[in-house]
Design a protein around this motif. Structure first.
Motif, PDB file in Angstrom:
ATOM      1  N   PRO A  87      -0.403  -8.724   5.202  1.00 36.41           N
ATOM      2  CA  PRO A  87      -1.323  -7.762   5.097  1.00 36.41           C
ATOM      3  C   PRO A  87      -2.649  -7.921   4.792  1.00 36.41           C
ATOM      4  CG  PRO A  87       0.339  -7.194   3.536  1.00 36.41           C
ATOM      5  CD  PRO A  87       0.667  -8.438   4.048  1.00 36.41           C
ATOM      6  N   TYR A  88      -2.718  -9.171   4.265  1.00 36.89           N
ATOM      7  CA  TYR A  88      -4.023  -9.576   3.593  1.00 36.89           C
ATOM      8  C   TYR A  88      -5.090 -10.209   4.344  1.00 36.89           C
ATOM      9  CZ  TYR A  88      -1.611  -7.542  -0.509  1.00 36.89           C
ATOM     10  OH  TYR A  88      -0.806  -6.737  -1.113  1.00 36.89           O
ATOM     11  N   ALA A  89      -5.053 -10.688   5.437  1.00 33.11           N
ATOM     12  CA  ALA A  89      -5.558 -11.402   6.206  1.00 33.11           C
ATOM     13  C   ALA A  89      -5.452 -10.886   7.736  1.00 33.11           C
ATOM     14  CB  ALA A  89      -5.489 -12.740   6.018  1.00 33.11           C
ATOM     15  N   CYS A  90      -6.584 -10.867   8.660  1.00 35.44           N
ATOM     16  CA  CYS A  90      -6.588 -10.805   9.643  1.00 35.44           C
ATOM     17  C   CYS A  90      -5.960 -11.980  10.578  1.00 35.44           C
ATOM     18  CB  CYS A  90      -8.042 -10.397  10.369  1.00 35.44           C
ATOM     19  SG  CYS A  90      -8.856 -11.601  11.056  1.00 35.44           S
ATOM     20  N   PRO A  91      -5.533 -12.041  11.647  1.00 35.54           N
ATOM     21  CA  PRO A  91      -4.924 -13.086  12.445  1.00 35.54           C
ATOM     22  C   PRO A  91      -5.961 -14.257  12.421  1.00 35.54           C
ATOM     23  CG  PRO A  91      -4.885 -11.217  13.849  1.00 35.54           C
ATOM     24  CD  PRO A  91      -5.446 -10.747  12.574  1.00 35.54           C
ATOM     25  N   HIS A  92      -7.192 -14.141  12.111  1.00 37.37           N
ATOM     26  CA  HIS A  92      -8.307 -15.230  12.279  1.00 37.37           C
ATOM     27  C   HIS A  92      -8.527 -15.834  10.919  1.00 37.37           C
ATOM     28  CE1 HIS A  92      -9.255 -13.235  16.282  1.00 37.37           C
ATOM     29  NE2 HIS A  92      -9.083 -14.662  16.504  1.00 37.37           N
ATOM     30  N   GLY A  93      -7.737 -14.978   9.785  1.00 39.56           N
ATOM     31  CA  GLY A  93      -7.712 -15.691   8.377  1.00 39.56           C
ATOM     32  C   GLY A  93      -8.688 -14.790   7.631  1.00 39.56           C
ATOM     33  N   ARG A  94      -9.740 -13.792   8.029  1.00 35.60           N
ATOM     34  CA  ARG A  94     -10.679 -13.340   7.215  1.00 35.60           C
ATOM     35  C   ARG A  94      -9.870 -11.989   6.335  1.00 35.60           C
ATOM     36  NH1 ARG A  94     -13.838  -9.735   9.976  1.00 35.60           N
ATOM     37  NH2 ARG A  94     -12.762  -9.961  11.851  1.00 35.60           N
ATOM     38  N   PRO A  95     -10.318 -11.832   5.362  1.00 30.37           N
ATOM     39  CA  PRO A  95      -9.447 -10.784   4.607  1.00 30.37           C
ATOM     40  C   PRO A  95      -9.579  -9.278   5.174  1.00 30.37           C
ATOM     41  CG  PRO A  95     -11.660 -11.799   3.189  1.00 30.37           C
ATOM     42  CD  PRO A  95     -11.255 -12.558   4.626  1.00 30.37           C
ATOM     43  N   THR A  96      -8.575  -8.592   5.129  1.00 28.12           N
ATOM     44  CA  THR A  96      -8.541  -7.205   5.489  1.00 28.12           C
ATOM     45  C   THR A  96      -8.896  -6.290   4.298  1.00 28.12           C
ATOM     46  OG1 THR A  96      -6.211  -7.181   5.130  1.00 28.12           O
ATOM     47  CG2 THR A  96      -6.881  -7.782   7.534  1.00 28.12           C
ATOM     48  N   ALA A 131      -6.456   7.244   9.382  1.00 31.45           N
ATOM     49  CA  ALA A 131      -6.863   6.157   8.373  1.00 31.45           C
ATOM     50  C   ALA A 131      -5.646   5.819   7.557  1.00 31.45           C
ATOM     51  CB  ALA A 131      -8.106   6.765   7.474  1.00 31.45           C
ATOM     52  N   THR A 132      -4.774   6.965   7.230  1.00 34.82           N
ATOM     53  CA  THR A 132      -3.895   6.884   6.372  1.00 34.82           C
ATOM     54  C   THR A 132      -2.730   6.008   6.935  1.00 34.82           C
ATOM     55  OG1 THR A 132      -4.092   8.940   5.558  1.00 34.82           O
ATOM     56  CG2 THR A 132      -1.934   7.935   4.754  1.00 34.82           C
ATOM     57  N   GLN A 133      -2.531   6.509   8.143  1.00 35.14           N
ATOM     58  CA  GLN A 133      -1.389   5.612   9.028  1.00 35.14           C
ATOM     59  C   GLN A 133      -1.695   4.054   9.163  1.00 35.14           C
ATOM     60  OE1 GLN A 133      -1.291   6.938  12.965  1.00 35.14           O
ATOM     61  NE2 GLN A 133       0.536   8.090  12.731  1.00 35.14           N
ATOM     62  N   LEU A 134      -3.129   3.890   9.305  1.00 33.66           N
ATOM     63  CA  LEU A 134      -3.469   2.354   9.547  1.00 33.66           C
ATOM     64  C   LEU A 134      -3.214   1.602   8.364  1.00 33.66           C
ATOM     65  CD1 LEU A 134      -4.989   0.189  11.328  1.00 33.66           C
ATOM     66  CD2 LEU A 134      -7.352   0.933  10.232  1.00 33.66           C
ATOM     67  N   VAL A 135      -3.479   2.229   7.121  1.00 29.95           N
ATOM     68  CA  VAL A 135      -3.319   1.737   5.898  1.00 29.95           C
ATOM     69  C   VAL A 135      -1.817   1.462   5.761  1.00 29.95           C
ATOM     70  CG1 VAL A 135      -3.632   1.718   3.353  1.00 29.95           C
ATOM     71  CG2 VAL A 135      -5.462   2.396   4.895  1.00 29.95           C
ATOM     72  N   GLU A 136      -1.330   2.366   5.919  1.00 31.23           N
ATOM     73  CA  GLU A 136       0.318   2.197   5.778  1.00 31.23           C
ATOM     74  C   GLU A 136       0.879   1.258   6.697  1.00 31.23           C
ATOM     75  OE1 GLU A 136       2.103   6.165   6.209  1.00 31.23           O
ATOM     76  OE2 GLU A 136       1.566   6.562   4.347  1.00 31.23           O
ATOM     77  N   ARG A 137       0.519   1.221   7.917  1.00 29.98           N
ATOM     78  CA  ARG A 137       1.054   0.168   8.817  1.00 29.98           C
ATOM     79  C   ARG A 137       0.390  -1.258   8.418  1.00 29.98           C
ATOM     80  NH1 ARG A 137       0.079   2.270  14.857  1.00 29.98           N
ATOM     81  NH2 ARG A 137       1.729   3.888  14.741  1.00 29.98           N
ATOM     82  N   LEU A 138      -0.612  -1.355   7.859  1.00 34.14           N
ATOM     83  CA  LEU A 138      -1.018  -2.798   7.341  1.00 34.14           C
ATOM     84  C   LEU A 138      -0.208  -3.210   6.117  1.00 34.14           C
ATOM     85  CD1 LEU A 138      -3.187  -4.853   7.289  1.00 34.14           C
ATOM     86  CD2 LEU A 138      -4.612  -3.711   5.474  1.00 34.14           C
ATOM     87  N   GLY A 139       0.167  -2.401   5.287  1.00 32.43           N
ATOM     88  CA  GLY A 139       1.123  -2.556   4.247  1.00 32.43           C
ATOM     89  C   GLY A 139       2.515  -2.899   4.596  1.00 32.43           C
ATOM     90  N   PHE A 165       1.137  -1.311   0.096  1.00 29.76           N
ATOM     91  CA  PHE A 165      -0.151  -0.096  -0.196  1.00 29.76           C
ATOM     92  C   PHE A 165       0.842   1.223  -0.016  1.00 29.76           C
ATOM     93  CE2 PHE A 165      -2.281  -3.192   2.914  1.00 29.76           C
ATOM     94  CZ  PHE A 165      -2.901  -3.832   1.602  1.00 29.76           C
ATOM     95  N   ALA A 166       1.882   1.062  -0.646  1.00 29.51           N
ATOM     96  CA  ALA A 166       2.910   2.359  -0.582  1.00 29.51           C
ATOM     97  C   ALA A 166       2.055   3.612  -1.252  1.00 29.51           C
ATOM     98  CB  ALA A 166       4.103   2.141  -1.326  1.00 29.51           C
ATOM     99  N   ASP A 167       1.584   3.502  -2.509  1.00 29.17           N
ATOM    100  CA  ASP A 167       1.101   4.512  -3.083  1.00 29.17           C
ATOM    101  C   ASP A 167      -0.650   4.439  -2.853  1.00 29.17           C
ATOM    102  OD1 ASP A 167       2.898   3.502  -5.753  1.00 29.17           O
ATOM    103  OD2 ASP A 167       0.935   2.563  -4.977  1.00 29.17           O
ATOM    104  N   VAL A 168      -1.045   4.148  -1.805  1.00 33.62           N
ATOM    105  CA  VAL A 168      -2.693   4.349  -1.721  1.00 33.62           C
ATOM    106  C   VAL A 168      -3.071   5.309  -1.051  1.00 33.62           C
ATOM    107  CG1 VAL A 168      -4.192   2.953  -0.350  1.00 33.62           C
ATOM    108  CG2 VAL A 168      -2.570   1.576  -1.409  1.00 33.62           C
ATOM    109  N   ASP A 169      -4.233   6.132  -1.732  1.00 31.83           N
ATOM    110  CA  ASP A 169      -4.732   7.207  -1.399  1.00 31.83           C
ATOM    111  C   ASP A 169      -5.978   6.689  -0.604  1.00 31.83           C
ATOM    112  OD1 ASP A 169      -2.922   9.262  -1.837  1.00 31.83           O
ATOM    113  OD2 ASP A 169      -3.571   9.111  -4.012  1.00 31.83           O
ATOM    114  N   VAL A 170      -6.085   7.310   0.838  1.00 33.33           N
ATOM    115  CA  VAL A 170      -7.368   7.119   1.678  1.00 33.33           C
ATOM    116  C   VAL A 170      -8.355   7.893   0.976  1.00 33.33           C
ATOM    117  CG1 VAL A 170      -8.654   6.956   3.786  1.00 33.33           C
ATOM    118  CG2 VAL A 170      -6.347   6.073   3.427  1.00 33.33           C
ATOM    119  N   LEU A 171      -9.623   7.826   0.451  1.00 35.63           N
ATOM    120  CA  LEU A 171     -10.385   8.493   0.081  1.00 35.63           C
ATOM    121  C   LEU A 171     -11.729   9.082   1.211  1.00 35.63           C
ATOM    122  CD1 LEU A 171     -11.423   6.681  -3.376  1.00 35.63           C
ATOM    123  CD2 LEU A 171      -9.575   8.587  -3.099  1.00 35.63           C
ATOM    124  N   GLY A 172     -11.914   8.179   1.945  1.00 37.56           N
ATOM    125  CA  GLY A 172     -12.599   8.404   3.075  1.00 37.56           C
ATOM    126  C   GLY A 172     -13.014   7.208   3.910  1.00 37.56           C
TER     127      GLY A 172
END
Ligand code: ADP
Ligand code: MG
Length: 554
Positions: A523-532, A510-518, A362-369
């Motif tokens: 980054p693509y699943a929560c610890p229980h296996g659901r998609p993020t 919001a931007t921070q969260l997405v960056e941290r996730l990246g 998610f390096a160049d991801v823009d949070v729209l809202g």
């Protein structure tokens, strides 16, 4: 019910190998089943130590006439069937006539005191190391069986037992299963003279209140469902009833789904899975409901004669029964609100494909809202990303926690929170206090199955709460490999302080969260296996809006 008689050789040959007494839990199960078969309204179970010291079960059932009582301890003597022909019709939990003699053999001493009600005095039969004595003894109508010094002469069996807390936990689980499969019977369980739980015999809600707590009982619904099953071409009635906790009350393990068949508390996966399936998409992935579901059906549809310890049954047609249970549960939960949230979850799943691993981070991801306080809508090149902010936060927390293991910061819970656990849960807390402390939980005993939570892990800014503690206890009980247990605990911990639905985020957060996730390892699943993250590529929008591909040419 007839008098107690010895089964003939032919009948004995058609019955599955007899009761195996491996641990105190088996003794309790057999004695409780006898009490239920005797039509008891009240069953009291008392256990000392790990259960080898003493187990006693008292009921107010129909008792045994004095002259027949000694026969009850004879091998293959039963009042429940006469011959093999009765076997498929038997509506009782017992029928082999082997439990009492097996227990008597395994124990140093067994005392059966009983009164069939037509005499002011009862009778006591004592089996003491092979000696039998019979004497008159006072007892109100009903029966008490007391078993002491179990496995006194069987060091191997005794050595194979776990700690007292664990063995009592098993007993407690077993009594819980029977109490929930027989909600109209009063049950009481005591350990070392202290009551651990009691049910009043007034139905499911009160039983769950006795076993769990007010939170679960208040957030639940009961149901009673009649259906007709077609098995082998014949139509048969089935009744499915029980209690279902709302999907807002969930647990990390399926063990809080109790199932019973014709009064037997089962340890069985088919029905449990059917109940969970009945909740369907109302449950978040990786979470399980709290429920007690009983199935009553004609004895011909179920073979009880399969499992020596009878913790399992074999249905003539398991799929038909499972389907009936699943739809009974689904119907019971199908109130407007619950149904709508379920449908919503399904539609989203169908419409949006999860992002796969090999696509960019998610390096160049823009949070729209933010949408509905739940999702972050982001532009990523030609794709629209929808980030589940709760799942994303869980992933971030989990990876941070995993990095901090062994050094988890703990903060006082002030004032301390009292938490009522299941008896088995309380046993686990006692046993695994060290493992809980490693994760930052500190507790003090507070009498019975209640503890005070005095400190909780706080590596994430928010202090984990009593629910996180409850989940941790559940995980401790059921994980085998210590590594797995720790990982499960981390997952649960990561979940609890995470953003909840409806949490507003600033643009920066919001931007921070997405960056941290990246930046996460996965980054693509929560610890229980659901998609993020779900992605909608432009192709989908083009098709959806019935535009031609050549955007500029329009
Ligand atoms: P089963 O339950 O298979 O018949 P058991 O060895 O458990 O065999 O019990 C033998 C018999 O003793 C039973 O068939 C029943 O008649 C009598 N009995 C045992 N426990 C009780 C009880 N709690 N109340 C009344 N009768 C009992
Ligand atoms: Mg029996």
């Amino acid at each position: 019910m007839t008098e107690i008689r010895k089964l003939d050789r032919e009948t004995r040959a058609s019955i599955a190998a007899g009761e195996v007494i491996r641990r105190p839990e088996n003794v309790v199960t057999e004695l409780v089943e006898n009490a239920i078969d005797a039509g008891a309204d009240r069953i009291e179970v008392a256990v000392d130590g790990d259960g080898t010291d003493r187990v006693s079960v008292t009921d107010d059932g129909r008792g045994i006439p004095a002259e027949a009582a000694p026969l009850a301890l004879e091998r293959h003597a039963t009042s429940k069937i006469r011959d093999a022909e009765d076997l498929p019709r038997a509506e009782t939990l017992g029928f082999r006539g082997e439990a009492l003699p097996s227990v008597a053999t395994a124990a140093g001493r067994l005392e059966l005191t009983t009164n069939a009600g037509d005499d002011p005095e009862g009778v006591r039969v004592v089996a003491d190391d092979g000696d039998r004595t019979v004497e008159t003894a006072g007892h109100p109508p009903g029966t008490t069986v007391e078993v002491t010094d179990l496995f006194a002469d069987r060091p191997a069996r005794k050595k194979a037992l776990a700690s007292a807390a664990t063995e009592f936990g098993r007993v407690s689980d077993a009594v819980t299963r029977y109490a929930l499969a027989n909600p109209d019977v009063r049950f009481r369980l005591a350990h070392d003279g202290r009551e651990t739980f009691a049910t009043p015999g007034t139905g499911y809600t009160d039983a769950v209140l006795g076993i769990y707590d007010r939170t679960v009982a208040a957030r639940s619904t009961t149901f009673d469902h009649e259906a007709t099953l077609t098995v082998d071409g014949a139509e048969r009635p089935v009744r499915i009833d029980g209690l279902l906790a709302y999907p807002s009350v969930t647990r990390t393990r399926p063990s809080h789904v109790y199932t019973g068949v014709n009064g037997r508390g089962l340890v069985e996966e088919t029905l449990r899975a059917a109940v969970v399936d009945g909740y369907g998409t109302l449950l978040p992935d990786g979470r399980y409901p709290v429920a007690a579901v009983s199935v009553s059906l004609p004895p011909a549809l179920v073979d009880q004669n399969v499992h020596p310890a009878k913790r399992d049954v074999e249905f003539r047609d398991p799929a038909v029964v499972a389907d009936a249970v699943e739809s009974a549960v689904r119907d019971a939960l199908a109130t407007g609100d619950l149904r709508r949230s379920g449908d919503l979850a399904m539609d989203l799943e169908a419409a949006l494909a999860p992002l796969s691993d090999d696509e960019s981070a998610f390096a160049d991801v823009d949070v729209l809202g933010q949408f509905r306080g739940l999702y972050l809508l982001c532009a990523a090149g030609d794709d629209l990303l929808v980030v589940d902010q709760h799942a994303a936060h869980e992933r971030v927390n989990y990876e941070r926690l995993r990095a901090a293991v062994g050094d988890v910061e703990s903060r006082p819970v002030d004032p301390p929170e009292t938490v009522t656990l299941s008896p088995a849960g309380a046993a686990a807390v006692e046993e695994r206090a060290g493992a809980l402390a490693d994760l930052g939980f500190e507790v003090e005993p507070f009498g019975g199955a209640t503890v005070r939570l005095t400190a909780a892990p706080a590596p994430l800014g928010r202090v984990a709460d009593a629910d996180a503690f409850r989940d941790a206890v559940d995980t401790l009980r059921e994980g085998d490999d210590p590594e797995d247990v720790r990982d499960d605990l981390l997952k649960d911990l990561a979940c609890h302080p995470s953003l909840k639905a409806g949490d507003e985020l600033t643009d920066e957060e919001a931007t921070q969260l997405v960056e941290r996730l990246g930046a996460c390892e996965q980054p693509y699943a929560c610890p229980h296996g659901r998609p993020t993250v779900l992605s909608i590529d432009e192709e989908t929008l083009v098709r959806g809006f019935e535009r031609s591909h050549a955007r500029l040419g329009e």
